[in-house]
Scaffold this active site. Sequence first.
Site, short mmCIF file in Angstrom:
data_model
loop_
_atom_site.label_atom_id
_atom_site.label_comp_id
_atom_site.label_asym_id
_atom_site.label_seq_id
_atom_site.Cartn_x
_atom_site.Cartn_y
_atom_site.Cartn_z
N HIS A 32 4.40 -4.59 10.74
CA HIS A 32 4.85 -3.96 12.00
C HIS A 32 4.99 -4.97 13.13
O HIS A 32 4.26 -5.96 13.19
CB HIS A 32 3.86 -2.88 12.46
CG HIS A 32 3.80 -1.68 11.56
ND1 HIS A 32 4.58 -0.57 11.76
CD2 HIS A 32 3.07 -1.44 10.45
CE1 HIS A 32 4.32 0.33 10.81
NE2 HIS A 32 3.41 -0.18 9.99
N ASP A 64 5.94 4.60 5.20
CA ASP A 64 6.76 3.63 5.94
C ASP A 64 6.83 2.28 5.22
O ASP A 64 7.53 1.36 5.68
CB ASP A 64 6.27 3.47 7.39
CG ASP A 64 4.86 2.94 7.51
OD1 ASP A 64 3.98 3.41 6.77
OD2 ASP A 64 4.63 2.05 8.35
N HIS A 65 6.16 2.17 4.07
CA HIS A 65 6.23 0.96 3.25
C HIS A 65 6.80 1.23 1.86
O HIS A 65 7.07 0.29 1.11
CB HIS A 65 4.84 0.32 3.12
CG HIS A 65 4.25 -0.06 4.45
ND1 HIS A 65 4.13 -1.36 4.87
CD2 HIS A 65 3.78 0.72 5.47
CE1 HIS A 65 3.61 -1.37 6.09
NE2 HIS A 65 3.39 -0.12 6.48
N HIS A 73 1.48 3.92 1.96
CA HIS A 73 2.06 4.68 3.08
C HIS A 73 3.59 4.73 3.01
O HIS A 73 4.24 3.76 2.66
CB HIS A 73 1.61 4.08 4.42
CG HIS A 73 0.17 4.38 4.72
ND1 HIS A 73 -0.58 3.62 5.60
CD2 HIS A 73 -0.66 5.35 4.26
CE1 HIS A 73 -1.81 4.12 5.66
NE2 HIS A 73 -1.89 5.17 4.86
N HIS A 126 0.86 -1.19 0.00
CA HIS A 126 0.00 0.00 0.00
C HIS A 126 0.89 1.24 0.00
O HIS A 126 2.11 1.13 0.08
CB HIS A 126 -0.99 -0.01 1.17
CG HIS A 126 -0.37 0.11 2.54
ND1 HIS A 126 0.44 -0.88 3.09
CD2 HIS A 126 -0.43 1.08 3.49
CE1 HIS A 126 0.82 -0.52 4.30
NE2 HIS A 126 0.32 0.67 4.57
N ASP A 168 -0.19 -3.88 6.22
CA ASP A 168 -0.93 -3.41 7.38
C ASP A 168 -2.39 -3.85 7.33
O ASP A 168 -3.28 -3.14 7.82
CB ASP A 168 -0.85 -1.87 7.49
CG ASP A 168 0.56 -1.39 7.79
OD1 ASP A 168 1.46 -2.21 8.06
OD2 ASP A 168 0.77 -0.15 7.76
N HIS A 217 -7.34 -0.82 5.60
CA HIS A 217 -6.33 0.11 6.12
C HIS A 217 -6.18 1.26 5.11
O HIS A 217 -6.25 2.43 5.47
CB HIS A 217 -5.02 -0.64 6.32
CG HIS A 217 -3.86 0.18 6.77
ND1 HIS A 217 -3.79 0.75 8.02
CD2 HIS A 217 -2.71 0.53 6.13
CE1 HIS A 217 -2.64 1.41 8.13
NE2 HIS A 217 -1.97 1.30 7.01
FE FE Z 1 2.64 0.81 8.20
ZN ZN Z 2 0.18 1.68 6.54
#
Ligand code: FE
Ligand code: ZN
Length: 256
Positions: A172, A61-62, A59, A57, A134, A115
């Site tokens: 995570h 942090d990915h 975001h 996805h 996530d 998410h």
């Molecule tokens: Fe994340």
């Molecule tokens: Zn995420």
Amino acid sequence: MSAGDVILIPNRSDNYIYLVRCAQTGTTAVVDPGDAGPVIAELEKRHWDLDLILNTHHHNDHTGGNAGLQDRYKARLIGPDAESGKIEGLDDTVFEGDTVKIGLLLGEVIDVPGHTSGHIAFYFPDIQALFSGDSLFALGCGRLFEGTPEQMWHSLCKLRRLPDDTQIYCGHEYTQSNARFAVTIEPDNAPLQARAVAIDTLRAAGRPTIPSIMAAEKDTNPFLRADQAGIAAKLGMTHASPEAVFAEIRSRKDRF
Ligand code: FE
Ligand code: ZN
């Protein structure tokens, strides 16, 4: 010899990035590189090249490491078709039913909105590995930033149908706090109690709780158990739909 290997790379405060390597061909992919640096360090250490980048996805942090890895390795970037407007530099987009190939390893794309609205997961039967981003976490699930509880419940039900021995590689390390929440929903679930103790032991030793196993998730993850009569009763929702029970569990977790 196994068909392939998965390497965990801890990143930022609680993210995991994964390397997936085909044992036959040496083809290597990275899943959800939030940063390029730790991925480059791991590849250098192993003298591996990088062929493919997979995103679950959009975001940061990915995806934050996509560009740095594309520049350095000329790796092909694959992400969810429904989020093509939100991820820069995609070479290919995929959706439900598509297959991604890491050498001889075939990965099935599963749509798991909730998410984010275009979130996907990758399931590799040859190595019994699910990369869930996530969507499904060990003992938890992602927050509903873009989707509805109904969407997430149906996404998790799809994942729940995967084989019991599926290893779940999620985005995570939230497992310990997820366990603290889960026991408030099912205080009398003995396998959950035992798992919470095992998780505390792992974390006290600084070890990851990932991967988790689907069979254990089915027995202990409250977000996969919203259709269990005992949970509905505990929440005073005996005649409610699984979707409504799931929504209640998710909103309690948001406030936990
Ligand atoms: Fe994340
Ligand atoms: Zn995420």
